[in-house]
Design a protein around this motif. Structure first.
Motif: not given
Length: 165
Positions: A41-44, A47-48, A55-56
């Motif tokens: 949950g924390n990684v998701v 990432r936001k 990210v790429n």
């Protein structure tokens, strides 16, 4: 009588029944380790906001940067496994003359030393975007295993990925 047939058909063909059958048919399964759902949950969440800045970036590049960071000398170097919380993927990290990171072929036991995180977090650590202390504070990493081994891994990773000056 027709109403009973209709109800039976609806129960058999309900979206939930189809979804479960579809996932079983495609081999979908959710793998987790103690503490991995919180890390997931924390990684998701982080990432936001693209806090990690990668990210790429290709996964093999992320893995290579972490592997390179692990090659630095330290007295607490040790073998451990990685569990990628968002993918449910296991890797073994073997430290010797160099560092080898490979897919894990066997199941994890309670005695195994396990770092729960994701590749983009490891890359952010290796790229000095994130310190080990920050990764822990944000719940992006967790270590499972015996307390002695976990403490040694903690010391090693704290030394490798210090707070920036």
């Amino acid at each position: 009588m027709k109403l009973q047939h209709l109800l039976l058909i609806l129960m058999i063909a309900s979206p939930n029944a189809n979804a479960c059958g579809m996932h079983q048919g495609t081999g979908f399964s959710f793998v987790s380790e103690p503490g991995s759902l919180e890390v997931f949950g924390n990684v998701v969440d982080i990432r936001k906001f693209n806090v990690l800045g990668n990210v790429n970036k290709a996964e093999n590049v992320e893995l290579l940067s972490f592997k390179k960071a692990l090659n630095k000398p330290h007295e607490n170097k040790q073998n451990f496994s990685i569990f990628e919380a968002t993918k449910g993927h296991y890797s073994d990290v073997t430290v010797g003359n160099g560092v080898l990171i490979s897919a894990r072929e066997s199941s994890i036991t309670e005695q195994d030393l396990l770092l729960i995180t994701d590749l983009d977090v490891l890359d952010a650590l290796a790229s000095n975007v994130l310190s080990w202390r920050q990764a822990k504070h944000f719940g992006l990493v967790k270590i499972n295993g015996s307390s002695d081994e976990a403490d040694a891994l903690e010391l090693w990773l704290t030394a490798l990925f210090p707070d920036s000056e």
